[in-house]
Design an enzyme around this catalytic site. Sequence first.
Site, PDB file in Angstrom:
ATOM      1  N   GLU A 204      72.953  75.185  61.088  1.00  0.00           N
ATOM      2  CA  GLU A 204      72.364  74.982  59.770  1.00  0.00           C
ATOM      3  C   GLU A 204      73.318  75.453  58.667  1.00  0.00           C
ATOM      4  OE1 GLU A 204      67.784  75.276  58.824  1.00  0.00           O
ATOM      5  OE2 GLU A 204      68.684  77.247  58.646  1.00  0.00           O
ATOM      6  N   GLU A 207      76.071  72.926  58.294  1.00  0.00           N
ATOM      7  CA  GLU A 207      75.528  71.764  57.591  1.00  0.00           C
ATOM      8  C   GLU A 207      75.435  72.034  56.089  1.00  0.00           C
ATOM      9  OE1 GLU A 207      71.458  69.003  57.499  1.00  0.00           O
ATOM     10  OE2 GLU A 207      71.587  70.737  58.849  1.00  0.00           O
ATOM     11  N   CYS A 226      63.227  75.316  60.538  1.00  0.00           N
ATOM     12  CA  CYS A 226      62.801  76.098  61.708  1.00  0.00           C
ATOM     13  C   CYS A 226      61.294  76.055  61.914  1.00  0.00           C
ATOM     14  CB  CYS A 226      63.209  77.554  61.541  1.00  0.00           C
ATOM     15  SG  CYS A 226      64.933  77.818  61.164  1.00  0.00           S
ATOM     16  N   SER A 246      67.145  70.279  56.662  1.00  0.00           N
ATOM     17  CA  SER A 246      68.250  70.412  57.609  1.00  0.00           C
ATOM     18  C   SER A 246      67.906  69.640  58.872  1.00  0.00           C
ATOM     19  CB  SER A 246      68.469  71.885  57.957  1.00  0.00           C
ATOM     20  OG  SER A 246      69.340  72.013  59.057  1.00  0.00           O
ATOM     21  N   LYS A 285      54.078  75.467  66.987  1.00  0.00           N
ATOM     22  CA  LYS A 285      55.094  75.245  68.006  1.00  0.00           C
ATOM     23  C   LYS A 285      54.546  74.422  69.166  1.00  0.00           C
ATOM     24  CE  LYS A 285      58.595  77.435  66.181  1.00  0.00           C
ATOM     25  NZ  LYS A 285      59.838  76.717  65.848  1.00  0.00           N
ATOM     26  N   GLU A 288      55.041  71.043  67.939  1.00  0.00           N
ATOM     27  CA  GLU A 288      56.470  70.705  67.868  1.00  0.00           C
ATOM     28  C   GLU A 288      57.034  70.301  69.216  1.00  0.00           C
ATOM     29  OE1 GLU A 288      60.519  72.706  66.023  1.00  0.00           O
ATOM     30  OE2 GLU A 288      59.139  73.992  67.137  1.00  0.00           O
ATOM     31  N   GLU A 293      60.617  63.271  69.516  1.00  0.00           N
ATOM     32  CA  GLU A 293      62.049  63.481  69.280  1.00  0.00           C
ATOM     33  C   GLU A 293      62.613  64.602  70.142  1.00  0.00           C
ATOM     34  OE1 GLU A 293      59.953  62.438  65.373  1.00  0.00           O
ATOM     35  OE2 GLU A 293      59.695  63.963  66.935  1.00  0.00           O
ATOM     36  N   CYS A 441      56.710  84.197  60.304  1.00  0.00           N
ATOM     37  CA  CYS A 441      56.219  84.051  61.684  1.00  0.00           C
ATOM     38  C   CYS A 441      55.488  85.277  62.194  1.00  0.00           C
ATOM     39  CB  CYS A 441      57.387  83.761  62.618  1.00  0.00           C
ATOM     40  SG  CYS A 441      58.499  82.463  62.052  1.00  0.00           S
TER      41      CYS A 441
END
Length: 525
Positions: A204, A207, A226, A246, A285, A288, A293, A441
């Site tokens: 990241e 990038e 994230c 990102s 999560k 996710e 993907e 988190c």
Amino acid sequence: MESKTGKVKNLSRRSFLKFFGGASLAGVSLNLAGCGQPITAEKAVGGNGWMPTQYNEPGSWPTNVRGRVPIDPANPSIIRDDQKCILCGQCIEVCEKIQSVFGNYELPIKSEIVCVNCGQCIQWCPSGAISERDDINKVLKAIADPNITVVVQTAPATRIGLGEEFGMPIGTNVQGKQVAALRKLGFDVIFDTNFTADLTIMEEGTELVKRVKGELHHPTPQFTSCCPGWVKFVEYFYPDLIPNLSTAKSPQQMEGTLMKTYYAEKQNVDPKKIFSVAIMPCTAKKFECQRPEMTSARKELNDSNVTPDVDVVLTTKELARMIKRAGIDFTSLPDDEYDQLMGTGTGAGAIFGTTGGVMEAAARSAYYLITGQQPPASLWELTPVRGMEGVKEATVNIPGFGSIKVAVISGLANARKVMDQIRAGNAPWVFIEVMACPGGCQYGGGQPRASSPPSDEVRNRRAASLYKIDTNAKLRNSHDNPEIKQVYADFLTAPMSEKAEELLHTHYISRAEALVAKKSERNLY
């Protein structure tokens, strides 16, 4: 019901509601606004017992029914026990006021019930009606199979939350006991997500530098990616700003991918026989890991029999239940160590677990990536981005490069305000960290409930524990992690190399078609 003529009439539901709607019954409060139709604060009344936080003025009548947020029965992250639900409206309160999801679209629902899977409704629910979807049995089945290698990773925030489930003080760091418990439960290999938090910073951060230098044709400000709840929020409400996200995967997904490629190659393990588990503080999560993907290992190996990069996500509370059911005396466990290869993390990786932590970690390594020099001590305690304020700003000065303005946001209602500002073309920042859950988190939907609603006192104590881990760490910069250097040398070549792009980066999709946008926003994307 008997009529004036003395004949008994069947009372329809409509007639029943009409009858009670006009009745004046002392001591009774009836409000049937319905789920998803909360009464206004002006109409709300209080009582002498427990008071939802939105009722500022107690009255002489019992608290009215306010409804509840809709939850899809197929939601991969959260479920509701209808027998426990008291229709208090606290889930509406947090979803609408704190996360700005509920009420920020028009009815009717189109293709799905809008949800970013953050699980903050769990933390606000006073009756325990809402909880994470329990996936423990899937993991136990894999552990019981002698032909399967079960590899687990643990997120930064789990180690400072898990102990609370066993009566330990808030914020106690139980990293070693957590590893020991996982071994007793039968996990074959135990890695630390702090490792891929460091890897995320390298990808990241690289990038970001490329965007700022114009070497990568993507816009600034660059958003962190994230947090899956935040990413889904952008996909729903700000699809025109998806290019700002990102492309780097979250640490969870990077680790899952490397388990079935890098680890499998190094240890000569069949990727098809690896079952990848993530212990996370976050209910999003669970969503996710099921995104289509997130199957990079399958694509890299060109083998359709390889399962998704992360097979199952368990929350901190689910792990606690596993430990209790197994009869393990958690507080008496001697500390154990993570397995090597992907088990070493720096202080920078640890602070990923709190708001501002990703930004602080990124600032340290961005300084190094741009200058080739180690960051100054001031970047080891970037005070302006610490604390529980919903929006924080800082300026990072990098020699030969200039000043970089950054912002840190937690809570999606705060993010909405900043996103509207960016949409309007008023964005002085180059890099923005966003975490869906207030405080980050460490108080995610899968963390232990310390109070309802959550308090900043608890958030601050957990955050202090993560910062202490960072302060005491031998290595505090992601780029200094020896295992990070090794994975690039042996497998990935360099940050944002072709292989790193294939395995560690992803893309996002617009979900705007899944909801009816508010009239004021329909022409914005």
